[in-house]
Structure formats: structure tokens, C-alpha cells
Design a protein around this motif. Structure first.
Motif, PDB file in Angstrom:
ATOM      1  N   ASP A  78       0.826  -1.208   0.000  1.00  0.00           N
ATOM      2  CA  ASP A  78       0.000   0.000   0.000  1.00  0.00           C
ATOM      3  C   ASP A  78       0.862   1.259   0.000  1.00  0.00           C
ATOM      4  O   ASP A  78       0.556   2.235  -0.691  1.00  0.00           O
ATOM      5  CB  ASP A  78      -0.922   0.001   1.214  1.00  0.00           C
ATOM      6  CG  ASP A  78      -2.103  -0.951   1.044  1.00  0.00           C
ATOM      7  OD1 ASP A  78      -2.160  -1.647   0.014  1.00  0.00           O
ATOM      8  OD2 ASP A  78      -2.955  -0.995   1.948  1.00  0.00           O
ATOM      9  N   GLU A  81       1.517  -0.515 -12.744  1.00  0.00           N
ATOM     10  CA  GLU A  81       0.970  -1.857 -12.954  1.00  0.00           C
ATOM     11  C   GLU A  81       1.395  -2.807 -11.842  1.00  0.00           C
ATOM     12  O   GLU A  81       0.594  -3.631 -11.363  1.00  0.00           O
ATOM     13  CB  GLU A  81       1.410  -2.385 -14.321  1.00  0.00           C
ATOM     14  CG  GLU A  81       0.738  -1.662 -15.488  1.00  0.00           C
ATOM     15  CD  GLU A  81       1.335  -2.023 -16.831  1.00  0.00           C
ATOM     16  OE1 GLU A  81       2.445  -2.620 -16.839  1.00  0.00           O
ATOM     17  OE2 GLU A  81       0.715  -1.703 -17.872  1.00  0.00           O
ATOM     18  N   GLN A  82       2.666  -2.721 -11.416  1.00  0.00           N
ATOM     19  CA  GLN A  82       3.141  -3.571 -10.322  1.00  0.00           C
ATOM     20  C   GLN A  82       2.403  -3.243  -9.025  1.00  0.00           C
ATOM     21  O   GLN A  82       2.018  -4.148  -8.270  1.00  0.00           O
ATOM     22  CB  GLN A  82       4.649  -3.392 -10.127  1.00  0.00           C
ATOM     23  CG  GLN A  82       5.490  -4.027 -11.224  1.00  0.00           C
ATOM     24  CD  GLN A  82       6.978  -3.763 -11.025  1.00  0.00           C
ATOM     25  OE1 GLN A  82       7.374  -2.874 -10.273  1.00  0.00           O
ATOM     26  NE2 GLN A  82       7.809  -4.542 -11.717  1.00  0.00           N
ATOM     27  N   LEU A 130      -0.578  -1.995  -8.764  1.00  0.00           N
ATOM     28  CA  LEU A 130      -1.958  -2.459  -8.888  1.00  0.00           C
ATOM     29  C   LEU A 130      -2.064  -3.960  -8.611  1.00  0.00           C
ATOM     30  O   LEU A 130      -3.018  -4.421  -7.958  1.00  0.00           O
ATOM     31  CB  LEU A 130      -2.487  -2.134 -10.290  1.00  0.00           C
ATOM     32  CG  LEU A 130      -3.921  -2.573 -10.607  1.00  0.00           C
ATOM     33  CD1 LEU A 130      -4.919  -1.933  -9.639  1.00  0.00           C
ATOM     34  CD2 LEU A 130      -4.278  -2.215 -12.048  1.00  0.00           C
ATOM     35  N   SER A 131      -1.090  -4.737  -9.073  1.00  0.00           N
ATOM     36  CA  SER A 131      -1.136  -6.185  -8.866  1.00  0.00           C
ATOM     37  C   SER A 131      -0.902  -6.573  -7.415  1.00  0.00           C
ATOM     38  O   SER A 131      -1.234  -7.693  -7.010  1.00  0.00           O
ATOM     39  CB  SER A 131      -0.087  -6.870  -9.759  1.00  0.00           C
ATOM     40  OG  SER A 131       1.227  -6.539  -9.323  1.00  0.00           O
ATOM     41  N   GLY A 143      -5.137  -4.799  -2.835  1.00  0.00           N
ATOM     42  CA  GLY A 143      -6.440  -5.451  -2.924  1.00  0.00           C
ATOM     43  C   GLY A 143      -7.199  -5.009  -4.157  1.00  0.00           C
ATOM     44  O   GLY A 143      -7.347  -3.801  -4.406  1.00  0.00           O
ATOM     45  N   ALA A 144      -7.698  -5.966  -4.903  1.00  0.00           N
ATOM     46  CA  ALA A 144      -8.310  -5.665  -6.200  1.00  0.00           C
ATOM     47  C   ALA A 144      -9.493  -4.708  -6.099  1.00  0.00           C
ATOM     48  O   ALA A 144      -9.718  -3.879  -6.978  1.00  0.00           O
ATOM     49  CB  ALA A 144      -8.745  -6.963  -6.883  1.00  0.00           C
ATOM     50  N   GLY A 145     -10.275  -4.822  -5.023  1.00  0.00           N
ATOM     51  CA  GLY A 145     -11.462  -3.972  -4.917  1.00  0.00           C
ATOM     52  C   GLY A 145     -11.271  -2.769  -4.024  1.00  0.00           C
ATOM     53  O   GLY A 145     -12.248  -2.097  -3.669  1.00  0.00           O
ATOM     54  N   SER A 146     -10.041  -2.443  -3.680  1.00  0.00           N
ATOM     55  CA  SER A 146      -9.773  -1.354  -2.732  1.00  0.00           C
ATOM     56  C   SER A 146      -9.827   0.005  -3.418  1.00  0.00           C
ATOM     57  O   SER A 146      -9.626   0.115  -4.635  1.00  0.00           O
ATOM     58  CB  SER A 146      -8.397  -1.540  -2.093  1.00  0.00           C
ATOM     59  OG  SER A 146      -7.388  -1.394  -3.086  1.00  0.00           O
ATOM     60  N   ALA A 158      -6.662   0.590  -5.331  1.00  0.00           N
ATOM     61  CA  ALA A 158      -6.608  -0.060  -6.644  1.00  0.00           C
ATOM     62  C   ALA A 158      -7.362   0.766  -7.688  1.00  0.00           C
ATOM     63  O   ALA A 158      -6.920   0.903  -8.840  1.00  0.00           O
ATOM     64  CB  ALA A 158      -7.201  -1.465  -6.552  1.00  0.00           C
ATOM     65  N   LEU A 159      -8.503   1.318  -7.296  1.00  0.00           N
ATOM     66  CA  LEU A 159      -9.277   2.132  -8.229  1.00  0.00           C
ATOM     67  C   LEU A 159      -8.491   3.377  -8.636  1.00  0.00           C
ATOM     68  O   LEU A 159      -8.464   3.757  -9.821  1.00  0.00           O
ATOM     69  CB  LEU A 159     -10.606   2.528  -7.598  1.00  0.00           C
ATOM     70  CG  LEU A 159     -11.547   3.387  -8.465  1.00  0.00           C
ATOM     71  CD1 LEU A 159     -11.860   2.691  -9.782  1.00  0.00           C
ATOM     72  CD2 LEU A 159     -12.828   3.696  -7.712  1.00  0.00           C
ATOM     73  N   ARG A 183      -5.909   2.382 -11.183  1.00  0.00           N
ATOM     74  CA  ARG A 183      -6.525   2.122 -12.482  1.00  0.00           C
ATOM     75  C   ARG A 183      -6.906   3.432 -13.179  1.00  0.00           C
ATOM     76  O   ARG A 183      -6.791   3.562 -14.409  1.00  0.00           O
ATOM     77  CB  ARG A 183      -7.743   1.223 -12.303  1.00  0.00           C
ATOM     78  CG  ARG A 183      -7.389  -0.212 -11.897  1.00  0.00           C
ATOM     79  CD  ARG A 183      -8.617  -0.986 -11.470  1.00  0.00           C
ATOM     80  NE  ARG A 183      -9.626  -1.017 -12.537  1.00  0.00           N
ATOM     81  CZ  ARG A 183     -10.939  -1.021 -12.307  1.00  0.00           C
ATOM     82  NH1 ARG A 183     -11.409  -0.976 -11.055  1.00  0.00           N
ATOM     83  NH2 ARG A 183     -11.784  -1.059 -13.314  1.00  0.00           N
TER      84      ARG A 183
END
Length: 685
Positions: A306, A337-338, A340-341, A344-347, A350-351, A354
Motif C-alpha cells: 500500500d 501496474e506492479q 496495482l497487482s 487489494g483488487a477492490g480497494s 486499486a481504483l 486504475r
């Protein structure tokens, strides 16, 4: 006290004085002094004898008043002999119909020097240079020795000027206090502000400054009591509530907003916190990058996914495509990109990653579909920071001429969202985008919004936005036709951009110089610079404007081969294929000019077709930092090159009207010249 050139001072900011090398001259009695002041305020215009008689005696003029005025003038000339000798003039008061004229360099008048210093101080404050601002403003205030035109209160003609200068003096005083506050002062200003608010209880800006000074002095309770005292006085004396600005300061004090406190150089915050403060509080892109780079490596090494993600978002900056080099661009993309991977995908984090990735990709592809889709997603997730970042990034991706209404919607939404994020950067960016949008759309209230932005910046330094405001001011100075002044401003603007770490510092300086030389008819002088700029890696990947500028410069210089080669860089792939970026309109304007000069009817026809949907827009570069006047001008010269004189006449006549509305006097003059040429080709009009 600031002196004037040649050792001559004319002082009206207090009792009237004319001094030569520090020695005050005897100007005679009250009537002679009043006569001299009447000539001073005429500002280099001849004053009729009748007007002088009216000012000296009013309804009680003697029968031989005209002869008496001539006698007074003769006596004044003798009294002013030392001043005229110092200035190398035969006489300072010359006879000129319908009366007399004071032939005096305006720079010797203290009121003129006061206004000049006040303007310099204000510009320095807006540019984030509070120390320089305070110095200029103090120098301006020190010119005052009493009330303006102090001894002439019985002359009605001087009342309006005295009131204007007095109001300006108060504004300068408030600006000087703002400069002191921006430099970190607080406790030192309390006593002065207590006295000023007592003397001027209706001036809300002073109350706000006092509240801030008290808060910085560790007197939070007194700061809040000051707000209530101001509110009571405003209600009693004017029947109004405090303005949102004053209420906002009260609310920030109640919330113990740390941004109200001065920056502390010795603070022991970590590199991420220091980066956030530099970026979001101060708009300092250069300093923030250093801190975020350190924070990224520390977080990455510690396995803090994070922390690394937040740091790389900080490294991305305020704008899209801040790193223009191929290496920097792709390294940033890999880091995003690193990050983001790893989160947490839905955090919400992450948004935000993106959103940034979509914005960077869309900008380089001259697209906006991905970022608008992510904006919709951010709104559904209802994360204020994510929404604000998506709004600003989306706005940056729709800077072409097709999307004016969408841009304005995004900018206003960002201003609104800033109340939820609480981040000053979001409010300033929203206000900046809206200001830019109004200029790009030739909105009559654009300068009104610019003034609102300047007031917001006066609350504290924010270098990135201050740089854009400085660039907008250069554009306005060019529109006014003050080219020497604009060139000096452009250099200072570029220095501010460098200090802020803005990638557009060099590109915008070039745009300013091109606009100045364009309207001076001296663009060929920039050909060596343009030969370098077209390949400079600091330019955006979607910016083609310098190829067009070089084509025009070469044509002006008579080098048709180089002009045609530069034009071919743009025409070869097809003009319709060029990205409609923030510099597309300027590029097309340059293509039209080059085609006109090269008599290239085919290229002129292409640019005419492409520009026609945007005929009523001004041709502006990037964030409205340079203006080349109405698009109808480009259409008019393209029509001329196409052999369509009737169409050319209509476009150029329309361009003159549009440029008048823009108050773009150099563009008006250029259009009038081209209009005359078109009329000669179409005598039937």
C-alpha cells in the motif's frame, strides 16, 4: 523612499512636492500649486485655459482670469527651472492647444511608481514569491507621506483620483500582510491587524488575516472570538453575514487544519508525508518527486504494497504525462501496474491506480473512453479522493476543441468534489480547469474566473497552479499589445515553471515567444530556436505545434524549402490524422499560415475543412497560455490560398469582430491587413 530617474521627484502622495536631488523646490503660493497639480493629473494631455480657470476659481473667476493663468504659468516655469534642467528639457510646461501641457516622464510621479510597485508585488505574490512580494509592496507603501493630494481637498476634480489611490493603498497593505503570512509570519502581525480591524471594521479580508495570525500565534480561542466579533460588527453596521471566505477560515480553525500553519523546515515527517505536503499543499512538483521517490523505495524494500502504491501515485503528480521521456513514461507505467497487482483488487487504492493508468493511456492515444469509464466507476464507489483524481485526469484527456461542454462539466464537478476531499489541491485544480475552459471558449467571464483563482492562490503558495496563472497573464499582456512587457513576464513565468518542476516550462516559454514574434512580424528570428524545440524531449507526445511554427518562421525568412519540409511532417501522414490535443488548434493555425505563404492550395483546403467546425473559437495553445486570435483568421487566409476571395473576405471581417471581443489588439491589426489584401482580390465586395 523610491526615487525617480534624473533625481527628479514629483510627489502627490501627501503634501505636493517637487524635489531635485533631494532638495524640495519652492512652487509658490496655493494658486500656483493648484495649477501645477491640474497639469499633473492631466496625464500628459493639454489642459485648456478655460479648464484651468474653472479649477482655480470656479464661479468666482476674475475678469482677467485668462491673463492671470498665463502669468502663473510663466512664474511656475521659473520655479521649475532646476527640474527642467535636470531632465534636459527646455521647459516642463509647454504651450499646446488648447492651453498648456506638462511634459514630464510619468516615472517621476510617486503615484505612478506606487502603482507599478504594487503590481510587481501582486505578481510576485501570485507567483509564489512572498519575500519578493513583501519587499515590493513595502517599497510602494513607503512612498506615502500623508493623504493623496492632501492640500487640495477643495478641488472637486481631484477627489475621485484621491479616493482611487487611497483605496489602492489599502489593497496594497492587505497584499503586504498576505505576503507576510505566506512567508510564515503570524504572531508578528497581530498588533498591526488589531489596529487595522479597529480602524476598518467593514474590511473582511483584514478580519480573516487577523484570525489566521492569532491561530498561528497559538491563540485559537482568540481567533474564534475574533470571528464572532467580526460577525457582530458586520451585522450591526451593514446587516450582512460574514462571507464564505471568512466563514471558511473559522471552520478550518475549528477543524485545526494544519495547512493554516506555516511550513516548518525542521519537521521530522517521513518522506511520503513530506511528498504529500509538497504536492497537495504547495503544488511543488519538483520537491514532491524527490520525497515520493524515497518513499517508494523504502516501501518497496519493506514489502509495504500500500505504501509503494500511494508513493507511485504521488510520483505521477498533478498532471497527466508529467514525465515526457520514453524511459520515464514506461518506468512509471510499470510501477503503476506492479502496484496495482500488489494491492487489494477492490480497494479504493486499486481504483485510483486504475484511474491513473487509464488517464495516461488515453492521453497518449488522444482518447478519453477509458478514463470516462473509470470516472463512472469511481462515482459508484463514492470515494471522494478517487472521484476528484478521476475528474482532473479526465479533464486533461479532453483538452481538444471538440469537448468544451464536457470539460466545463468536469471542472465544476471537481470544484464541488473538493468540499468532500478537503484537499486544497482539488479546489485549485478545479478552479484552474474552469478558468482555462472559459478562456478556450472565449467566454466573457474568463478574466473574472481568473481573478477568483488569483484570490484563492493568495491564501498560500501553490506553485503548479501559480505557474499556469503566470502563463495566462503573459497571454493577456500579448493580447494587449505590450510585447516588451510580455517578453519579460514570459521569462519570469518560465523560471517559475522550472522552480515548480513543471514539464511545460520550456514549451510554454517557446509558445509565448512565438506569439510575440508572430504579431511583431519577426517570427523568422526564432528559426534557430524552433529548429531545436521541434525535437525537444520535454514536449508532449501529442504536440505538433512547433513543426507548424517552424514552417511559418521559415516561410517568413524566405526559406521555402525548409517551410515546405516542416509542413510535410504534418501533411504527409494526413492532417486529419493529427491528434486533436490541446495544441491542435495552434498547429492548424500554423499550417494555414504556412499554406497561405507558400500558396499551397491543397493543404489550405484540408485545413479549411478541418477548422471550419471550430470557426467561432479562439486559437489557443495548451492551457490557454498563448492566443493567436479568432479561428476565422486561419479560415480566411486558407480561403485566400484556395482562390476563394469572397469567402476569405467574410471570414477575415468576422475575425476582426471576434478579435475585438477578445480585446486582442495585435490580432485585430493583423486581420485588418489580411482583410485589405482579400478585398483587393475581390473588388466587388
Amino acid at each position: 523612499m523610491g526615487g525617480s530617474s534624473h533625481g527628479v521627484d514629483v510627489r502627490v502622495l501627501g503634501p505636493l512636492e517637487v524635489a531635485v536631488d533631494g532638495t524640495v523646490l519652492d512652487l509658490g503660493g496655493p494658486q500656483l500649486r493648484a495649477l501645477f497639480v491640474a497639469l499633473v493629473v492631466a496625464d500628459g494631455r493639454a489642459v485648456s485655459v478655460a479648464a484651468l480657470v474653472e479649477q482655480l476659481w470656479g464661479e468666482h473667476a476674475p475678469q482677467d482670469a485668462d491673463r492671470t493663468v498665463r502669468t502663473y504659468v510663466s512664474r511656475l516655469r521659473r520655479y521649475l527651472r532646476r527640474a527642467s534642467d535636470a531632465l534636459g528639457a527646455a521647459e516642463l510646461i509647454v504651450t499646446q492647444a488648447p492651453g498648456y501641457l506638462l511634459k514630464l516622464d510619468r516615472g517621476v510621479l510617486d503615484a505612478v511608481r506606487f502603482e507599478r510597485l504594487a503590481a510587481e508585488g501582486r505578481r510576485a505574490l501570485e507567483a509564489g514569491q512572498p519575500g519578493v512580494a513583501a519587499e515590493r509592496l513595502v517599497e510602494a507603501l513607503d512612498l506615502w507621506r500623508g493623504a493623496a493630494y492632501d492640500e487640495f481637498t477643495d478641488i472637486a476634480a481631484l477627489d475621485a483620483e484621491a479616493i482611487r489611490l487611497t483605496n489602492l493603498r489599502h489593497n496594497v497593505l492587505e497584499d503586504r500582510i498576505d505576503a507576510n503570512l505566506a512567508a510564515g509570519q503570524g504572531r508578528e502581525l497581530v498588533a498591526e491587524l488589531e489596529a487595522l480591524t479597529a480602524a476598518h471594521p467593514g474590511y473582511e479580508r483584514l478580519w480573516g488575516q487577523l484570525m489566521l495570525a492569532l491561530y498561528r500565534a497559538g491563540r485559537q480561542a482568540d481567533a474564534l472570538r475574533t470571528f464572532h466579533r467580526a460577525r457582530s460588527l458586520l451585522r450591526e453596521e451593514s446587516g450582512v453575514e460574514p462571507s464564505p471566505v471568512l466563514t471558511g477560515i473559522q471552520q478550518r480553525i475549528l477543524a485545526q487544519d494544519q495547512t493554516l500553519l506555516p511550513r516548518e523546515s525542521g519537521s521530522d515527517t517521513g518522506p511520503f508525508e513530506a511528498g504529500e505536503k509538497a504536492l497537495l499543499d504547495n503544488g511543488d512538483l519538483r520537491t514532491s518527486r524527490k520525497h515520493f521517490e524515497t518513499a517508494y523505495h523504502l516501501a518497496y524494500g519493506a514489502g509495504d504494497a500500500d505504501g509503494a502504491a500511494r508513493s507511485v501515485l504521488g510520483l505521477s503528480g498533478l498532471w497527466v504525462h508529467e514525465d515526457r521521456s520514453a524511459t520515464g513514461t514506461h518506468q512509471m507505467q510499470t510501477r503503476l501496474e506492479q502496484a496495482l497487482s500488489a494491492v487489494g483488487a477492490g480497494s479504493p487504492l486499486a481504483l485510483r491506480l486504475r484511474v491513473r493508468l487509464a488517464g495516461e493511456a488515453d492521453y497518449r492515444a488522444n482518447d478519453h473512453s477509458k478514463i470516462l469509464a473509470l470516472l463512472s466507476e469511481a462515482r459508484q464507489a463514492d470515494d471522494p479522493v478517487g472521484v476528484a483524481e478521476a475528474l482532473s485526469i479526465a479533464h486533461h484527456c479532453v483538452l481538444g476543441p471538440d469537448h468544451g461542454r464536457l470539460r466545463r462539466t468536469l471542472a465544476l464537478a471537481l470544484i464541488g468534489e473538493s468540499s468532500r476531499t478537503g484537499r486544497r489541491a482539488d479546489r485549485l485544480m478545479g478552479l484552474l480547469w474552469h478558468t482555462v475552459d472559459l478562456f478556450l471558449g472565449a467566454h466573457p467571464h474568463a478574466e473574472r474566473r481568473l481573478e477568483e483563482l488569483r484570490r484563492a492562490l493568495a491564501e498560500g503558495d501553490f506553485l503548479a497552479v501559480g505557474f499556469v496563472v503566470s502563463a495566462l497573464q503573459v497571454m493577456l499582456t500579448i493580447r494587449a499589445g505590450r510585447f516588451d512587457e510580455a517578453e519579460k513576464e514570459a521569462k519570469l513565468c518560465a523560471e517559475l515553471g522550472e522552480a515548480a518542476g513543471d514539464p511545460d516550462a520550456l514549451g510554454w516559454y517557446g509558445a509565448h515567444l512565438v506569439a510575440i514574434r508572430w504579431f511583431q512580424g519577426r517570427l523568422d528570428e526564432l528559426l534557430p530556436l524552433l529548429d531545436q524545440l521541434v525535437h525537444d524531449s520535454s514536449l508532449s507526445t501529442v504536440d505538433n505545434s512547433y513543426f507548424a511554427a517552424r514552417a511559418v518562421a521559415a516561410a517568413v525568412a524566405g526559406d521555402d524549402r525548409k517551410a515546405a519540409a516542416s509542413l510535410a511532417r504534418l501533411v504527409g501522414p494526413g492532417l486529419a490524422e493529427l491528434p486533436r490535443s490541446s495544441t491542435w488548434m495552434v498547429t492548424m493555425n500554423g499550417v494555414a499560415e504556412a499554406a497561405y505563404r507558400l500558396r499551397d492550395a491543397e493543404t489550405a483546403a484540408q485545413v479549411y475543412e478541418l477548422l471550419s467546425p471550430f470557426a467561432d473559437l479562439p486559437v489557443m495553445a495548451s492551457l490557454a497560455v498563448a492566443c493567436f486570435g479568432s479561428t476565422h483568421y486561419a479560415l480566411g487566409i486558407a480561403a485566400t490560398a484556395m482562390g476563394k476571395p469572397e469567402r476569405a473576405v467574410w471570414h477575415l471581417h468576422t475575425a476582426i469582430q471576434h478579435n475585438l471581443a477578445l480585446a486582442h489588439w495585435p490580432a485585430v491589426a493583423l486581420c485588418e491587413a489580411r482583410y485589405a489584401e482579400a478585398m483587393a482580390l475581390h473588388p466587388g465586395q
